[in-house]
Enzyme design. Structure first.
Site, PDB file in Angstrom:
ATOM      1  N   LYS A   1     -16.193 -32.819 -17.147  1.00 44.78           N
ATOM      2  CA  LYS A   1     -14.850 -32.511 -17.627  1.00 44.78           C
ATOM      3  C   LYS A   1     -14.018 -33.784 -17.725  1.00 44.78           C
ATOM      4  O   LYS A   1     -14.134 -34.658 -16.865  1.00 44.78           O
ATOM      5  CB  LYS A   1     -14.178 -31.466 -16.731  1.00 44.78           C
ATOM      6  CG  LYS A   1     -14.235 -31.766 -15.258  1.00 44.78           C
ATOM      7  CD  LYS A   1     -13.727 -30.595 -14.424  1.00 44.78           C
ATOM      8  CE  LYS A   1     -13.853 -30.914 -12.955  1.00 44.78           C
ATOM      9  NZ  LYS A   1     -13.615 -29.835 -12.046  1.00 44.78           N
TER      10      LYS A   1
ATOM     11  N   GLU B   1     -16.288 -29.412 -26.193  1.00 50.70           N
ATOM     12  CA  GLU B   1     -15.486 -28.182 -26.325  1.00 50.70           C
ATOM     13  C   GLU B   1     -14.143 -28.420 -25.663  1.00 50.70           C
ATOM     14  O   GLU B   1     -14.046 -29.234 -24.746  1.00 50.70           O
ATOM     15  CB  GLU B   1     -16.180 -27.008 -25.594  1.00 50.70           C
ATOM     16  CG  GLU B   1     -17.505 -26.607 -26.192  1.00 50.70           C
ATOM     17  CD  GLU B   1     -18.304 -25.695 -25.251  1.00 50.70           C
ATOM     18  OE1 GLU B   1     -17.759 -25.218 -24.240  1.00 50.70           O
ATOM     19  OE2 GLU B   1     -19.486 -25.473 -25.542  1.00 50.70           O
TER      20      GLU B   1
ATOM     21  N   LYS C   1     -11.396 -27.841 -23.009  1.00 55.46           N
ATOM     22  CA  LYS C   1     -11.370 -27.256 -21.664  1.00 55.46           C
ATOM     23  C   LYS C   1     -10.124 -26.384 -21.620  1.00 55.46           C
ATOM     24  O   LYS C   1      -9.010 -26.888 -21.476  1.00 55.46           O
ATOM     25  CB  LYS C   1     -11.346 -28.337 -20.586  1.00 55.46           C
ATOM     26  CG  LYS C   1     -11.416 -27.754 -19.188  1.00 55.46           C
ATOM     27  CD  LYS C   1     -11.523 -28.829 -18.148  1.00 55.46           C
ATOM     28  CE  LYS C   1     -11.792 -28.312 -16.756  1.00 55.46           C
ATOM     29  NZ  LYS C   1     -10.996 -27.195 -16.313  1.00 55.46           N
TER      30      LYS C   1
ATOM     31  N   GLU D   1     -13.699 -18.176 -20.991  1.00 54.49           N
ATOM     32  CA  GLU D   1     -12.444 -18.482 -20.303  1.00 54.49           C
ATOM     33  C   GLU D   1     -11.333 -17.608 -20.891  1.00 54.49           C
ATOM     34  O   GLU D   1     -11.136 -17.576 -22.105  1.00 54.49           O
ATOM     35  CB  GLU D   1     -12.118 -19.969 -20.504  1.00 54.49           C
ATOM     36  CG  GLU D   1     -10.910 -20.458 -19.762  1.00 54.49           C
ATOM     37  CD  GLU D   1     -11.211 -20.989 -18.344  1.00 54.49           C
ATOM     38  OE1 GLU D   1     -12.342 -20.793 -17.845  1.00 54.49           O
ATOM     39  OE2 GLU D   1     -10.295 -21.576 -17.750  1.00 54.49           O
TER      40      GLU D   1
ATOM     41  N   ARG E   1     -23.117 -27.661  -9.678  1.00 52.79           N
ATOM     42  CA  ARG E   1     -22.128 -28.574 -10.233  1.00 52.79           C
ATOM     43  C   ARG E   1     -22.867 -29.863 -10.557  1.00 52.79           C
ATOM     44  O   ARG E   1     -22.880 -30.805  -9.785  1.00 52.79           O
ATOM     45  CB  ARG E   1     -21.038 -28.821  -9.182  1.00 52.79           C
ATOM     46  CG  ARG E   1     -19.794 -29.460  -9.704  1.00 52.79           C
ATOM     47  CD  ARG E   1     -18.811 -29.709  -8.586  1.00 52.79           C
ATOM     48  NE  ARG E   1     -18.183 -28.505  -8.089  1.00 52.79           N
ATOM     49  CZ  ARG E   1     -17.201 -27.865  -8.728  1.00 52.79           C
ATOM     50  NH1 ARG E   1     -16.752 -28.308  -9.882  1.00 52.79           N
ATOM     51  NH2 ARG E   1     -16.667 -26.780  -8.209  1.00 52.79           N
TER      52      ARG E   1
ATOM     53  N   ARG F   1     -14.288 -15.708 -11.451  1.00 59.63           N
ATOM     54  CA  ARG F   1     -15.059 -16.862 -10.973  1.00 59.63           C
ATOM     55  C   ARG F   1     -15.665 -16.595  -9.599  1.00 59.63           C
ATOM     56  O   ARG F   1     -16.749 -17.059  -9.273  1.00 59.63           O
ATOM     57  CB  ARG F   1     -14.114 -18.055 -10.917  1.00 59.63           C
ATOM     58  CG  ARG F   1     -14.765 -19.319 -10.480  1.00 59.63           C
ATOM     59  CD  ARG F   1     -13.745 -20.435 -10.538  1.00 59.63           C
ATOM     60  NE  ARG F   1     -14.300 -21.605  -9.924  1.00 59.63           N
ATOM     61  CZ  ARG F   1     -14.221 -22.818 -10.450  1.00 59.63           C
ATOM     62  NH1 ARG F   1     -13.604 -23.007 -11.580  1.00 59.63           N
ATOM     63  NH2 ARG F   1     -14.731 -23.845  -9.825  1.00 59.63           N
TER      64      ARG F   1
ATOM     65  N   PHE G   1     -18.049 -19.261 -24.463  1.00 58.30           N
ATOM     66  CA  PHE G   1     -18.765 -20.521 -24.678  1.00 58.30           C
ATOM     67  C   PHE G   1     -20.226 -20.514 -24.246  1.00 58.30           C
ATOM     68  O   PHE G   1     -20.928 -21.477 -24.447  1.00 58.30           O
ATOM     69  CB  PHE G   1     -18.026 -21.708 -24.045  1.00 58.30           C
ATOM     70  CG  PHE G   1     -17.635 -21.518 -22.600  1.00 58.30           C
ATOM     71  CD1 PHE G   1     -18.584 -21.580 -21.599  1.00 58.30           C
ATOM     72  CD2 PHE G   1     -16.310 -21.290 -22.271  1.00 58.30           C
ATOM     73  CE1 PHE G   1     -18.218 -21.415 -20.274  1.00 58.30           C
ATOM     74  CE2 PHE G   1     -15.936 -21.126 -20.936  1.00 58.30           C
ATOM     75  CZ  PHE G   1     -16.896 -21.181 -19.932  1.00 58.30           C
TER      76      PHE G   1
ATOM     77  N   ARG H   1     -11.954 -18.320 -15.550  1.00 56.43           N
ATOM     78  CA  ARG H   1     -13.331 -18.037 -15.950  1.00 56.43           C
ATOM     79  C   ARG H   1     -13.629 -16.547 -15.854  1.00 56.43           C
ATOM     80  O   ARG H   1     -13.175 -15.884 -14.903  1.00 56.43           O
ATOM     81  CB  ARG H   1     -14.224 -18.808 -14.974  1.00 56.43           C
ATOM     82  CG  ARG H   1     -15.699 -18.856 -15.280  1.00 56.43           C
ATOM     83  CD  ARG H   1     -15.968 -19.971 -16.235  1.00 56.43           C
ATOM     84  NE  ARG H   1     -17.375 -20.204 -16.471  1.00 56.43           N
ATOM     85  CZ  ARG H   1     -18.104 -21.121 -15.851  1.00 56.43           C
ATOM     86  NH1 ARG H   1     -17.571 -21.855 -14.889  1.00 56.43           N
ATOM     87  NH2 ARG H   1     -19.375 -21.289 -16.176  1.00 56.43           N
TER      88      ARG H   1
HETATM   89  P1  AMP Z   1     -12.772 -27.022 -12.904  1.00 54.43           P
HETATM   90  O1  AMP Z   1     -12.203 -25.670 -12.587  1.00 54.43           O
HETATM   91  O2  AMP Z   1     -11.728 -28.080 -13.060  1.00 54.43           O
HETATM   92  O3  AMP Z   1     -13.942 -27.392 -12.030  1.00 54.43           O
HETATM   93  O4  AMP Z   1     -13.389 -26.954 -14.362  1.00 54.43           O
HETATM   94  C1  AMP Z   1     -14.385 -26.062 -14.714  1.00 54.43           C
HETATM   95  C2  AMP Z   1     -13.757 -24.825 -15.277  1.00 54.43           C
HETATM   96  O5  AMP Z   1     -13.206 -25.077 -16.572  1.00 54.43           O
HETATM   97  C3  AMP Z   1     -14.735 -23.723 -15.542  1.00 54.43           C
HETATM   98  O6  AMP Z   1     -15.023 -23.014 -14.373  1.00 54.43           O
HETATM   99  C4  AMP Z   1     -14.007 -22.873 -16.560  1.00 54.43           C
HETATM  100  O7  AMP Z   1     -13.208 -21.925 -15.878  1.00 54.43           O
HETATM  101  C5  AMP Z   1     -13.093 -23.851 -17.258  1.00 54.43           C
HETATM  102  N1  AMP Z   1     -13.397 -24.057 -18.684  1.00 54.43           N
HETATM  103  C6  AMP Z   1     -12.470 -24.107 -19.653  1.00 54.43           C
HETATM  104  N2  AMP Z   1     -13.032 -24.341 -20.850  1.00 54.43           N
HETATM  105  C7  AMP Z   1     -14.366 -24.424 -20.643  1.00 54.43           C
HETATM  106  C8  AMP Z   1     -15.492 -24.656 -21.497  1.00 54.43           C
HETATM  107  N3  AMP Z   1     -15.344 -24.858 -22.803  1.00 54.43           N
HETATM  108  N4  AMP Z   1     -16.715 -24.673 -20.920  1.00 54.43           N
HETATM  109  C9  AMP Z   1     -16.871 -24.488 -19.589  1.00 54.43           C
HETATM  110  N5  AMP Z   1     -15.852 -24.269 -18.747  1.00 54.43           N
HETATM  111  C10 AMP Z   1     -14.613 -24.238 -19.256  1.00 54.43           C
END
Ligand code: AMP
Length: 563
Positions: A425, A252, A254, A304, A419, A274, A344, A259
């Protein structure tokens, strides 16, 4: 009825011992001996929380309010309390020392040094504080705090004041409380963990474990309007490594946004950030769209929110945050910062928890209940093991201004708050910055003898000065922390409470996720999620990166939107 003094003694004991096994025993013994109402409260108190995380309630006690209450109780000036906090680096110690003055004076007046306040009363005063609003609420809050401080000993005041700011500083995390509940009521840690994931409430879990045992814990379920923790993602080394670990992955975009967790209870929609704050009122257009789009009576969704600029690309994160925090002019902001929502995941539908279903199954259910509208869509997903295809999706996400891709394990369950390796990611690696360390801060609790956080600056060559861009504490392992502490101890210019100022000698190489405009730092920029990569021993402070380079990187990262 248990006295607050007993809770304070437990905290004191924990603060003094290093090992977590002993800590678990101390907590579990205490949980086992208190009554049901107290158990619910202490399951939160022991982690420095007054209310469960899902609750809208928070103490809402700012430092000034607290200083005022302490000063009035002790009969000293607010400034004296402030100075003590600065010197001691801890509001708890400052409260204790302030009240000691009072106790000395009052001894002659038969002032009681012993506590005469119960755990329940402390909680009920904090609840009064949290719910008081409007005119006169400040004085009501101060009165309640004064009442608490007047009825506890100076040693207990340490924990009253730390609870007020929700920072108990005894190093007790969720894991320890979970283990203590399991031990106290003789149930499996996994069952406690599962109950916690579903309810997001250690109090409920502790009570259920005591009253209904393993069976009761297995029956705990997600409840609508009680947010659960978000499932989190890990960074993957590369697309290839993710595919070799997982096999076929669900790919998917990102999305570059924030969130949200959505709860629909018939006509009632609630959106949580979040951090599980209720942000419904600031996002009315999403509420309206969700009502049109979602075809189920009760549902919990994950997604998101993205703020879209005129060029169709995501606006910088701070713009989006302006929408999330807004209380006034919401209508006008809807035009200035328009939002879209990408859904999602789904965790619950009509009384049934879906978190134990594989992602592919959840996704099918999600698709049935969402009708794509303009500005509200089901996030596109491709299941593939072909790295070339994934690379293409990744590039399309980047050229649309998003952050990269998420590679999810198609058979993974939804694990709240975890996590794990099931959501990976992939993001471009940012160029690193070499920054001078100009200050630092002593750590807390067991890390109080180590400098845990370092203030970073870039160079302003024109004015021959340093400009702050942020602080770093992540990415430094224990060994490095000791070494850095030893080196920086030699460079201290001033020390105020926990804050240190250093001679600018050492350069750190810093990775980060994004550069943001910020008025908090003198550079006018701040690093989002800065991470320590190492000391650039080869660089002298004059060779560190300049403000011009920070500016260039900011522009290069492509988040400058056209207003
Ligand atoms: P990070 O904030 O870098 O840890 O990345 C995770 C965050 O990416 C999640 O908490 C979401 O806010 C965001 N996100 C964006 N697109 C997606 C997706 N398709 N699935 C899950 N999380 C996503």
């Amino acid at each position: 009825m248990t006295d607050f003094s007993e809770f304070a003694q437990v905290c004191q004991k924990i603060e003094k011992i290093p090992g977590s096994i002993e800590t678990t025993s101390i907590i579990s013994d205490f949980l086992a001996q208190i009554d049901d109402d107290e158990l619910y409260i202490v399951a939160h108190f022991i982690r420095g929380k007054v209310f469960p995380q899902w609750s809208d309630l928070e103490p809402g006690i700012g430092p000034n309010l607290l200083y005022t209450a302490i000063a009035r109780t002790a009969g000293i000036k607010v400034l004296d309390v402030k100075n003590m906090v600065r010197d001691l680096g801890d509001i708890g110690a400052a409260a204790r020392d302030s009240l000691k003055k009072k106790t000395q004076v009052s001894f002659s007046a038969f002032f009681k040094e012993e506590s005469s306040i119960s755990i329940k009363e402390v909680h009920s005063r904090f609840s009064d504080i949290a719910t008081s609003s409007g005119r006169g609420s400040q004085s009501a809050k101060i009165r309640n705090l004064q009442y608490l401080f007047s009825n506890v000993s100076p040693e207990e005041a340490v924990y009253i004041s730390r609870l007020a700011v929700e920072e108990l500083r005894i190093g007790v995390g969720e894991g320890l409380v979970r283990d203590a509940i399991a031990k106290a009521f003789n149930v499996d840690t996994e069952l406690v963990e599962r109950g916690y994931m579903l309810t997001n409430d250690l109090g409920t879990v502790a009570l259920t474990a005591r009253k209904e045992g393993a069976k009761g814990l297995s029956n705990l379920n997600i409840k609508i309007n009680r947010p659960i923790k978000m499932m989190l993602a890990q960074i993957a080394e590369s697309i290839e490594s993710a595919v070799s670990d997982i096999g076929e992955v669900a790919v998917e975009w990102k999305f570059d946004g924030a969130r949200v967790q959505i709860h629909k209870d018939y006509d009632h929609i609630t959106l949580y950030s979040r951090r599980l704050e209720n942000v419904t009122n600031s996002l009315p257009e999403l509420v309206k769209k969700l009502k049109q789009s979602v075809g189920a009576e009760q549902i919990i969704l994950d997604g998101e929110v993205v703020a879209v600029g005129r060029n169709g690309k995501p606006m910088p994160f701070q713009q989006l945050l302006r929408r999330f925090r807004r209380k006034y002019d919401i209508q006008q902001m809807q035009e200035e910062i328009p939002l879209t929502l990408n859904l999602f995941d789904i965790m619950y539908i009509n009384g049934r928890s879906l978190i134990d279903l594989p992602l592919t199954e959840r996704r099918k259910i999600l698709a049935v209940h969402i009708q794509n509208l303009e500005g509200l869509t089901l996030a596109e997903q491709n299941i593939t093991g072909d790295t070339g295809t994934i690379q293409r999706i990744y590039e399309s996400a980047l050229s649309a201004g998003h952050e990269g891709v998420m590679l999810k394990n198609p058979s993974s369950l939804y694990t709240p708050g975890k996590r794990g390796k099931n959501w990976l990611k992939i993001k471009p690696i940012m160029e690193t910055l070499d920054l001078v360390v100009v200050g630092g801060e002593w750590g807390e609790g067991r890390r109080a003898h180590l400098i845990g956080s370092y203030t970073l600056a870039c160079l302003d060559t024109e004015n021959n000065t340093h400009l702050y861009v942020g602080k770093v504490g992540t990415g430094i392992d224990d060994k490095q922390l000791k070494e850095l502490t030893l080196s920086f101890k030699q460079l201290v210019i001033t020390e105020k409470g926990k804050e240190l100022q250093f001679e600018p000698r050492i350069v750190f190489e810093i990775a980060y996720e994004e550069i943001q405009k910020s008025s908090n730092y003198s550079a006018g920029y701040a690093l989002r999620f800065p991470r320590f990569l190492g000391v650039r021993a080869d660089k002298s402070p004059q060779d560190a990166d300049t403000i011009e380079r920070v500016e260039q990187l900011y522009i290069k990262q492509g988040t400058v939107y056209i207003p």
